[in-house]
Design a protein around this motif. Structure first.
Motif, PDB file in Angstrom:
ATOM      1  N   LYS A  56     -30.592 -69.220  67.737  1.00  0.00           N
ATOM      2  CA  LYS A  56     -32.089 -69.951  67.014  1.00  0.00           C
ATOM      3  C   LYS A  56     -33.144 -69.073  67.749  1.00  0.00           C
ATOM      4  O   LYS A  56     -32.787 -68.312  68.810  1.00  0.00           O
ATOM      5  CB  LYS A  56     -32.075 -71.211  67.780  1.00  0.00           C
ATOM      6  N   TYR A  57     -34.021 -68.728  67.159  1.00  0.00           N
ATOM      7  CA  TYR A  57     -35.350 -67.894  67.509  1.00  0.00           C
ATOM      8  C   TYR A  57     -36.353 -68.466  67.559  1.00  0.00           C
ATOM      9  O   TYR A  57     -36.712 -69.405  66.497  1.00  0.00           O
ATOM     10  CB  TYR A  57     -35.095 -66.544  66.550  1.00  0.00           C
ATOM     11  N   VAL A  58     -37.352 -68.075  68.279  1.00  0.00           N
ATOM     12  CA  VAL A  58     -38.679 -68.548  67.954  1.00  0.00           C
ATOM     13  C   VAL A  58     -39.280 -67.755  67.045  1.00  0.00           C
ATOM     14  O   VAL A  58     -39.003 -66.667  66.467  1.00  0.00           O
ATOM     15  CB  VAL A  58     -39.667 -68.141  69.527  1.00  0.00           C
ATOM     16  N   ASP A  59     -40.012 -68.277  66.223  1.00  0.00           N
ATOM     17  CA  ASP A  59     -40.875 -67.798  64.930  1.00  0.00           C
ATOM     18  C   ASP A  59     -41.395 -66.423  65.139  1.00  0.00           C
ATOM     19  O   ASP A  59     -41.092 -65.463  64.163  1.00  0.00           O
ATOM     20  CB  ASP A  59     -41.783 -68.817  64.491  1.00  0.00           C
ATOM     21  N   LEU A  60     -41.893 -65.964  66.197  1.00  0.00           N
ATOM     22  CA  LEU A  60     -42.809 -64.693  66.593  1.00  0.00           C
ATOM     23  C   LEU A  60     -41.566 -63.470  66.577  1.00  0.00           C
ATOM     24  O   LEU A  60     -42.338 -62.247  66.185  1.00  0.00           O
ATOM     25  CB  LEU A  60     -43.266 -64.902  67.817  1.00  0.00           C
ATOM     26  N   VAL A  61     -40.300 -63.849  66.716  1.00  0.00           N
ATOM     27  CA  VAL A  61     -39.398 -62.778  66.729  1.00  0.00           C
ATOM     28  C   VAL A  61     -38.325 -62.834  65.538  1.00  0.00           C
ATOM     29  O   VAL A  61     -37.671 -61.921  65.586  1.00  0.00           O
ATOM     30  CB  VAL A  61     -38.661 -62.556  68.012  1.00  0.00           C
ATOM     31  N   LYS A  62     -38.431 -63.876  64.635  1.00  0.00           N
ATOM     32  CA  LYS A  62     -37.436 -63.951  63.479  1.00  0.00           C
ATOM     33  C   LYS A  62     -37.630 -62.785  62.843  1.00  0.00           C
ATOM     34  O   LYS A  62     -38.967 -62.369  62.170  1.00  0.00           O
ATOM     35  CB  LYS A  62     -37.747 -65.323  62.752  1.00  0.00           C
ATOM     36  N   GLY A  63     -36.413 -62.307  62.238  1.00  0.00           N
ATOM     37  CA  GLY A  63     -36.261 -61.125  61.615  1.00  0.00           C
ATOM     38  C   GLY A  63     -36.456 -59.622  62.339  1.00  0.00           C
ATOM     39  O   GLY A  63     -36.376 -58.875  61.817  1.00  0.00           O
ATOM     40  N   ARG A  64     -36.891 -59.878  63.609  1.00  0.00           N
ATOM     41  CA  ARG A  64     -37.006 -58.538  64.523  1.00  0.00           C
ATOM     42  C   ARG A  64     -36.073 -58.587  65.403  1.00  0.00           C
ATOM     43  O   ARG A  64     -35.449 -57.453  65.814  1.00  0.00           O
ATOM     44  CB  ARG A  64     -38.505 -58.598  64.742  1.00  0.00           C
ATOM     45  N   PHE A  65     -35.761 -59.716  66.041  1.00  0.00           N
ATOM     46  CA  PHE A  65     -34.896 -59.727  67.103  1.00  0.00           C
ATOM     47  C   PHE A  65     -33.414 -60.445  66.854  1.00  0.00           C
ATOM     48  O   PHE A  65     -33.359 -61.403  65.874  1.00  0.00           O
ATOM     49  CB  PHE A  65     -35.227 -60.601  68.294  1.00  0.00           C
ATOM     50  N   THR A  66     -32.203 -59.725  67.318  1.00  0.00           N
ATOM     51  CA  THR A  66     -30.952 -60.610  66.877  1.00  0.00           C
ATOM     52  C   THR A  66     -30.399 -60.736  68.251  1.00  0.00           C
ATOM     53  O   THR A  66     -30.147 -59.930  69.131  1.00  0.00           O
ATOM     54  CB  THR A  66     -30.093 -59.630  66.258  1.00  0.00           C
TER      55      THR A  66
END
Length: 119
Positions: A56-66
């Protein structure tokens, strides 16, 4: 459980960093993740990964953090791409035994590692 975090540093906007968190000790945990805290702001949950690999990711980092893990309960990584100045914060590794990692569910904290992104 002891959590040893590493990998922070100073980068320019658009560059990448990878954080690592090595867990050792009694393996009662079933979820690990990363929090971050910027100056003057509350600590926020960035990403989590369960023993089954669910992320799960916070919206601010989705697509950039893995977030990923190496082995069932050993090392967790946070690959951060396309970094922005607003990603600047102290990043903390966290672990828990309740399947979720909201602030009250964290059982173990690692020492923070500073990530600074210059514009």
């Amino acid at each position: 459980v002891q959590l040893q975090a590493s990998g922070g540093g100073l980068v320019q906007a658009g560059e990448s960093l990878r954080l690592s968190c090595a867990a050792s000790g009694s393996f009662s945990i079933n979820v690990m993740g990363w929090y971050r805290q910027a100056p003057g702001k509350q600590r926020e949950l960035v990403a989590t990964i369960t023993n089954s690999g669910s992320t799960k990711y916070v919206d601010l980092v989705k697509g950039r953090f893995t977030i990923s893990r190496d082995g069932p309960k050993s090392t967790v990584y946070l690959q951060m791409n396309s970094l922005k100045p607003e990603d600047t914060a102290v990043y903390y590794c966290a672990a828990g035994s309740k399947g979720v990692l909201f602030l009250g569910a964290v059982d173990y904290w690692g020492k923070g590692t500073q990530v600074t992104v210059s514009s």
